[in-house]
Design a protein around this motif. Structure first.
Motif, PDB file in Angstrom:
ATOM      1  N   THR A 283       0.828  -1.198   0.000  1.00  7.34           N
ATOM      2  CA  THR A 283       0.000   0.000   0.000  1.00  7.34           C
ATOM      3  C   THR A 283       0.866   1.254   0.000  1.00  7.34           C
ATOM      4  O   THR A 283       1.842   1.335   0.743  1.00  7.34           O
ATOM      5  N   ALA A 284       0.501   2.208  -0.857  1.00  8.85           N
ATOM      6  CA  ALA A 284       1.194   3.494  -0.925  1.00  8.85           C
ATOM      7  C   ALA A 284       0.231   4.601  -0.513  1.00  8.85           C
ATOM      8  O   ALA A 284      -0.974   4.527  -0.777  1.00  8.85           O
ATOM      9  N   VAL A 285       0.768   5.632   0.145  1.00  9.15           N
ATOM     10  CA  VAL A 285      -0.029   6.761   0.614  1.00  9.15           C
ATOM     11  C   VAL A 285       0.448   8.027  -0.087  1.00  9.15           C
ATOM     12  O   VAL A 285       1.647   8.322  -0.094  1.00  9.15           O
ATOM     13  N   SER A 286      -0.488   8.757  -0.684  1.00  8.80           N
ATOM     14  CA  SER A 286      -0.173  10.029  -1.342  1.00  8.80           C
ATOM     15  C   SER A 286      -0.911  11.144  -0.624  1.00  8.80           C
ATOM     16  O   SER A 286      -2.097  11.009  -0.299  1.00  8.80           O
ATOM     17  N   LEU A 287      -0.222  12.245  -0.388  1.00 15.04           N
ATOM     18  CA  LEU A 287      -0.823  13.431   0.215  1.00 15.04           C
ATOM     19  C   LEU A 287      -0.731  14.574  -0.784  1.00 15.04           C
ATOM     20  O   LEU A 287       0.367  14.946  -1.210  1.00 15.04           O
ATOM     21  N   THR A 288      -1.890  15.111  -1.168  1.00 13.28           N
ATOM     22  CA  THR A 288      -1.946  16.234  -2.102  1.00 13.28           C
ATOM     23  C   THR A 288      -2.360  17.489  -1.349  1.00 13.28           C
ATOM     24  O   THR A 288      -3.392  17.514  -0.684  1.00 13.28           O
ATOM     25  N   ARG A 289      -1.520  18.513  -1.468  1.00  9.25           N
ATOM     26  CA  ARG A 289      -1.779  19.782  -0.771  1.00  9.25           C
ATOM     27  C   ARG A 289      -1.278  20.925  -1.652  1.00  9.25           C
ATOM     28  O   ARG A 289      -0.117  20.956  -2.031  1.00  9.25           O
TER      29      ARG A 289
END
Length: 287
Positions: free
Chosen positions: A98-104
């Motif tokens: 599982t990969a986690v992406s944070l878009t801000r």
């Protein structure tokens, strides 16, 4: 009594006679003091009571094929990424896939979920408007050469050693394999390789040396294991396979034609077996 005030993009609200009051990142008690201070010259003994209500402006979105999507309110105490993921039920896939992406603010940063768990400094607070995307990214390696099976296979578990990878493909082909020629092909960070093997595989050269090579970016690296030696077996147990690796087992330098024919027979068509056998025979005659 004033109606609910929505926090503007600049982190402030508008209070009659008090003007713009900054509230972003502040507790309700702090905001009350700011309002009273702004009204002290316009009212006698002013008082203010602030209650925080959740709205769309204080939520963060979490979605993806590895999690149940939701829009989660951010409490006044703040919310970190792992807490956010826990509130929506956690990942549906193994954490090592599982990969986690944070878009801000138009910028996206991605990292493996396992690294997020292992490194507390990466577990940052989310902000209103953030989007957290969780995706499944299967980890695979390729096995080629004189193994029991040539294929692209998944990495099993959190970590997988070379010995386990060879066992997964049926080990070395006894009729063809050269135990002294087991290789792992991988791309490594040049700076990391220089730091790890300086003085052994690499040495510093004068920048003006025409034969000098600058190790930058990703460089192809080949690791060789001799499984005829006990030390090679130990190294194979300790060496960890990474996603994208290629495991290659060389053939023995002199393999009898009949063994080659028997190895191909049953895994390819008879016509193709004859072609491969003829090719090996031609090579032996040339030698």
């Amino acid at each position: 009594h004033l109606p609910a005030q929505q926090v503007a993009r600049d982190g402030s609200i508008t209070i009659p006679y008090a003007g713009r009051i900054r509230v972003a990142g502040s507790t309700a008690a702090t905001v009350e003091k700011r309002i009273v201070a702004a009204l002290k010259d316009r009212a006698i003994e002013p008082q203010a009571v602030v209650a925080v209500s959740q709205g769309n402006s204080t939520t963060v979105t979490v979605t993806g094929d590895a999690i149940g999507g939701a829009s989660v309110p951010i409490p006044t105490s703040g919310l970190k990424i792992l807490d956010l993921i826990a509130r929506v039920g956690g990942p549906k896939t193994p954490i090592y896939e599982t990969a986690v992406s944070l878009t801000r603010g138009g910028r996206t940063v991605q990292m493996p979920f396992s690294e997020l768990v292992d490194d507390p400094t990466e577990d940052v607070y989310v902000r209103p408007g953030d989007v957290v995307l969780m995706t499944r990214q299967p980890r695979t390696y390729v096995a080629l050469g004189a193994t029991g099976r040539s294929d692209q296979l998944p990495l099993q578990g959190y970590e997988m050693s070379l010995a386990e990878a060879l066992a997964q493909v049926g080990g070395l082909n006894p009729a063809l394999a050269n135990p002294m020629g087991v290789f792992v092909l991988r791309r490594e960070a040049g700076a990391e390789m220089l730091a790890r093997y300086e003085g052994e595989a690499f040495k510093h050269s004068d920048p003006g040396d025409p034969e000098a090579t600058r190790l930058t970016g990703q460089v192809p690296v080949v690791y060789r294991f001799n499984l005829r030696e006990p030390s090679g077996l130990i190294f194979a147990q300790d060496f960890k396979i990474r996603s994208g690796d290629m495991v290659y087992v060389a053939t023995a330098p002199y393999v009898p034609v009949k063994q080659v024919f028997d190895a191909f027979n049953g895994v390819v068509t008879p016509a193709l077996s004859a072609v491969n056998t003829a090719a090996v025979a031609a090579i032996r005659l040339n030698q």
